[in-house]
Design an enzyme around this catalytic site. Sequence first.
Site, PDB file in Angstrom:
ATOM      1  N   LYS A   1       1.018  -1.301   0.143  1.00 56.88           N
ATOM      2  CA  LYS A   1       0.121   0.093  -0.072  1.00 56.88           C
ATOM      3  C   LYS A   1       0.965   1.321  -0.112  1.00 56.88           C
ATOM      4  CE  LYS A   1      -4.242   1.297   2.380  1.00 56.88           C
ATOM      5  NZ  LYS A   1      -5.090   1.178   3.592  1.00 56.88           N
TER       6      LYS A   1
HETATM    7  O1  G3P Z   1      -7.882   2.067   5.152  1.00 54.62           O
HETATM    8  C1  G3P Z   1      -8.209   3.474   5.429  1.00 54.62           C
HETATM    9  C2  G3P Z   1      -9.650   3.773   5.599  1.00 54.62           C
HETATM   10  O2  G3P Z   1     -10.672   2.754   5.396  1.00 54.62           O
HETATM   11  C3  G3P Z   1      -9.813   4.765   6.725  1.00 54.62           C
HETATM   12  O3  G3P Z   1     -10.884   5.031   7.156  1.00 54.62           O
HETATM   13  O4  G3P Z   1     -12.536   5.863   8.770  1.00 54.62           O
HETATM   14  O5  G3P Z   1     -10.132   6.157   9.072  1.00 54.62           O
HETATM   15  O6  G3P Z   1     -11.539   7.256   7.189  1.00 54.62           O
HETATM   16  P1  G3P Z   1     -11.296   6.443   8.122  1.00 54.62           P
END
Ligand code: G3P
Length: 217
Positions: free
Chosen positions: A83
């Site tokens: 990633k």
């Molecule tokens: O994998 C990254 C992403 O899904 C992060 O989610 O909720 O931290 O914006 P969030």
Amino acid sequence: MKFFVDTADVAAIKELNDLGMVDGVTTNPSLIMKSGRDILEVTKEICDIVSGPVSAEVVATDAKDMIEEGLKLAKIAPNIAIKVPLTWDGLTACKAFASEGHMVNVTLCFSVSQAILAAKAGATFISPFIGRLDDINLDGMQLIDDIRTVYDNYDYKTEILAASIRSTNHIAECGRIGADVITAPPAVIKSMVKHPLTDQGLAQFMADWAKTGQKIV
Ligand code: G3P
């Protein structure tokens, strides 16, 4: 529609995987921090449970160091997707990894223009963040829709991995639009089962059944 679980919580991954709900896993530096585990150890453990792609994120910001880190992460297991962030260095590393046959997940995507660059750099997955766009009063779902249109226009093979998913509605809407993959926290995936009419209907069935005085076994 493929389901990736957005967590480094091994127990949660195992529970969902045993039910056939897990096509892959995504992690990021924040999720590793939350797990309190060593990145190499926990990622290996996840790869031993899940046969689909497991995203492990580099933390260097220049291409040369990203490549070094990514190659180390890729050695953990054959199902690692390296990633990288959606920066010019990240795209440079993406191209290098893709040329060597590694899966690459390009993350922190917030625009169609960025998604086009990732596809051209050979990304296996592009991760547009829905919730974080919604957080600043932009339309995360519209971005998924727009990337779908553009990728289909040019037959780009990069899979749309909808990320930053906060609700079951996000997942349903991604399915309607045709995102290839969603990645969501275990709690959001589990909450997909909930519907008040299911609970209400079941309560009624149980009440009526009790009145019959019957048993099945
Ligand atoms: O994998 C990254 C992403 O899904 C992060 O989610 O909720 O931290 O914006 P969030």
